[in-house]
Design an enzyme around this catalytic site. Structure first.
Site, PDB file in Angstrom:
ATOM      1  N   GLY A  40       0.868  -1.177   0.000  1.00  0.00           N
ATOM      2  CA  GLY A  40       0.000   0.000   0.000  1.00  0.00           C
ATOM      3  C   GLY A  40       0.898   1.218   0.000  1.00  0.00           C
ATOM      4  O   GLY A  40       1.493   1.544   1.015  1.00  0.00           O
ATOM      5  N   GLN A 226       7.033  -3.964   0.360  1.00  0.00           N
ATOM      6  CA  GLN A 226       7.344  -4.539   1.684  1.00  0.00           C
ATOM      7  C   GLN A 226       8.744  -4.081   2.124  1.00  0.00           C
ATOM      8  O   GLN A 226       9.190  -3.049   1.685  1.00  0.00           O
ATOM      9  CB  GLN A 226       7.224  -6.081   1.678  1.00  0.00           C
ATOM     10  CG  GLN A 226       5.789  -6.583   1.503  1.00  0.00           C
ATOM     11  CD  GLN A 226       5.321  -6.600   0.062  1.00  0.00           C
ATOM     12  OE1 GLN A 226       6.004  -7.093  -0.817  1.00  0.00           O
ATOM     13  NE2 GLN A 226       4.147  -6.075  -0.194  1.00  0.00           N
TER      14      GLN A 226
HETATM   15  P1  IMP Z   1       1.432 -11.402   2.862  1.00  0.00           P
HETATM   16  O1  IMP Z   1       2.465 -10.670   2.077  1.00  0.00           O
HETATM   17  O2  IMP Z   1       0.054 -10.855   2.676  1.00  0.00           O
HETATM   18  O3  IMP Z   1       1.513 -12.879   2.658  1.00  0.00           O
HETATM   19  O4  IMP Z   1       1.754 -11.178   4.423  1.00  0.00           O
HETATM   20  C1  IMP Z   1       2.918 -11.712   5.056  1.00  0.00           C
HETATM   21  C2  IMP Z   1       3.482 -10.746   6.088  1.00  0.00           C
HETATM   22  O5  IMP Z   1       3.984  -9.595   5.415  1.00  0.00           O
HETATM   23  C3  IMP Z   1       2.452 -10.224   7.105  1.00  0.00           C
HETATM   24  O6  IMP Z   1       3.127  -9.997   8.333  1.00  0.00           O
HETATM   25  C4  IMP Z   1       2.023  -8.894   6.521  1.00  0.00           C
HETATM   26  O7  IMP Z   1       1.546  -7.996   7.495  1.00  0.00           O
HETATM   27  C5  IMP Z   1       3.350  -8.415   5.928  1.00  0.00           C
HETATM   28  N1  IMP Z   1       3.183  -7.498   4.806  1.00  0.00           N
HETATM   29  C6  IMP Z   1       2.859  -7.793   3.532  1.00  0.00           C
HETATM   30  N2  IMP Z   1       2.824  -6.696   2.779  1.00  0.00           N
HETATM   31  C7  IMP Z   1       3.144  -5.678   3.585  1.00  0.00           C
HETATM   32  C8  IMP Z   1       3.312  -4.279   3.360  1.00  0.00           C
HETATM   33  O8  IMP Z   1       3.183  -3.750   2.252  1.00  0.00           O
HETATM   34  N3  IMP Z   1       3.658  -3.550   4.457  1.00  0.00           N
HETATM   35  C9  IMP Z   1       3.855  -4.103   5.677  1.00  0.00           C
HETATM   36  N4  IMP Z   1       3.729  -5.389   5.916  1.00  0.00           N
HETATM   37  C10 IMP Z   1       3.374  -6.180   4.879  1.00  0.00           C
END
Ligand code: IMP
Length: 431
Positions: A40, A226
């Site tokens: 985001g 990320q």
């Molecule tokens: P996923 O990427 O949705 O599989 O989430 C895996 C982990 O990465 C979780 O702890 C999420 O909160 C974190 N995460 C994924 N995308 C973001 C991001 O854009 N910002 C912060 N944390 C993220």
């Protein structure tokens, strides 16, 4: 070769979107190379907020071409929504400004369903994913079963791939997780509709376009999503995302060689946040965390979840410098630290009573470390109106200097608010 990688140096949400937007004023091309709609990226221009999940953060600059490279898992419903919203706001009026690689993995409804079902089944052990289907989509890619963006334009191939994929997915969904099956027919019909709307953005080979741009001396930004500590191999596994988030991923996700990269800029906040489960050595007590969350607006741009807050962790930051090969940093959200009598900065950890300076790569050890803090004097002034480094209060300058000295890496940019104008340059990007 003016290839510049912008990468998150913490657990994501560092402010990469703002940095890429500001840098894009002088860039020719901005490329997203990994992750998906779990990201985001928030941009604030003239007080107007735009949140992007898949489209590169250079899009608000009409002359800046934006590209989604093969390393991205492309949620086609999300990307079309983003395109429509941008067009409604008078942005992305020229389809040539956006190019999506035929080689991107398409993220579909069954990936989202599997992600949610798995998290529910995991109970207390859940990762705390964004629920956007990222893990299951990357699994399909690794299993060589993914629907690719280019497949959307070949009706027969798409049908056959969907049917074959759904056999397995529906077995998992219904027999293992007790969920409802996904129906192939409506999904197929919807994908054909989306294909028509997305075709103007299609690129058969984004690597070639980027390569030519770099060869011609064009300025290309590679926009990470990320952060380092969420990297699949080098983050706090298993509490990580399913892609490589470190700088090397810019090469892998785009098909551009490392020799074409000139700078690697890490983005860090002046403190630390994390969303989801997993170790977080400098996490603050509930009261301080709540204060920072409120003052810094620390809620997920994708999920709205409250972020966990902590002090700046230089052990983790030095690790990020090492694994990314950072050439410099941007220090974000310094303004949020105003009004604290003292500001703690973690300079080492204690593990089993022994002081250590290197981050333990094993999550179980990282869970057990105790942070060793250095307390710095705070400041009361509101920094949001400050426009040059020299105008920062002395204590804030001392903070920036302390960090730069400890990490032995230059800080090029300091940010004191979400707006473009709230960017203090120590060294211009394309100097
Ligand atoms: P996923 O990427 O949705 O599989 O989430 C895996 C982990 O990465 C979780 O702890 C999420 O909160 C974190 N995460 C994924 N995308 C973001 C991001 O854009 N910002 C912060 N944390 C993220």
């Amino acid at each position: 070769m003016p290839g510049i990688i912008v990468v998150g140096a913490q657990w994501g949400d560092e402010g990469k979107g703002k940095v890429v937007d500001v840098f894009s004023a002088n860039a020719d091309l901005v490329v997203r190379y990994q992750g998906g709609a779990n990201a985001g990226h928030t941009l604030v221009v003239n007080g107007v907020k735009t949140v992007l999940h898949l489209i590169p953060s250079g899009v608000l600059h009409p002359k800046c071409m934006c590209m989604i490279a093969p390393g991205v898992v492309l949620d086609v419903e999300e990307v079309i929504k983003e395109i429509r919203d941008l067009k409604a706001a008078g942005v992305l009026t020229n389809p040539e400004q956006l190019r999506i690689s035929d080689q991107c993995t398409v993220l579909l409804s069954y990936h989202r369903k599997l992600d949610a079902a798995r998290e529910t089944a995991a109970g207390n052990e859940k990762i705390g994913t964004t629920g956007k289907g990222i893990g299951p989509a990357y699994e399909d890619r690794a299993a060589r079963k993914a629907v690719l963006f280019g497949d959307l334009f070949d009706r027969e191939r798409l049908k056959q791939k969907l049917e074959s994929s759904l056999k397995e997915k529906n077995f998992m969904l219904t027999k293992y997780y007790g969920e409802e099956a996904v129906d192939a027919e409506p999904l197929y019909a919807r994908l054909l509709e989306l294909a028509t709307e997305l075709e103007p953005y299609r690129s058969k080979d984004t690597s070639l376009v980027i390569h030519k741009a770099l060869k011609a001396g064009k300025k290309v930004l590679f926009e990470g999503a990320q952060g380092t500590m969420l990297d699949l191999l080098h983050g706090t596994y298993p509490f990580v995302t399913s892609s490589s988030t470190i700088s090397g991923s810019a090469c892998i996700g785009t098909g551009i060689g490392p020799g074409m990269m000139q700078k690697i800029i890490g983005i860090t906040k002046a403190y630390t946040t994390r969303v989801g489960s997993g170790p977080f050595p400098t996490e603050m007590n509930a009261e301080l965390s709540e204060r920072l969350r409120t003052e810094g607006g620390e809620f997920g741009a994708t999920t709205g979840r409250p972020r966990r807050c902590g002090w700046l962790d230089l052990v983790a930051l030095k690790y990020a410098i090492r694994v990314n090969g950072l050439t410099s940093l941007a220090l974000m959200k310094l303004d949020v630290l105003s009004g604290h009598e003292k500001i703690d900065v973690c300079t080492a950890y204690k593990l089993d009573g022994v002081e250590i300076k290197d981050l333990p790569v094993n999550s179980h050890d990282l869970e057990r470390v105790e942070p060793v803090y250095r307390s710095l004097a705070g400041w009361n002034e509101d920094l949001q109106q400050v426009r040059t480094i020299q105008d920062l209060p002395q204590a804030a300058r001392d903070f920036v200097q302390f960090v730069a000295t400890e990490i032995a890496t230059p800080i090029d940019v300091v940010s004191v608010g979400p707006g473009r104008e709230q960017t203090l340059w120590i060294k211009p990007l394309f100097a």
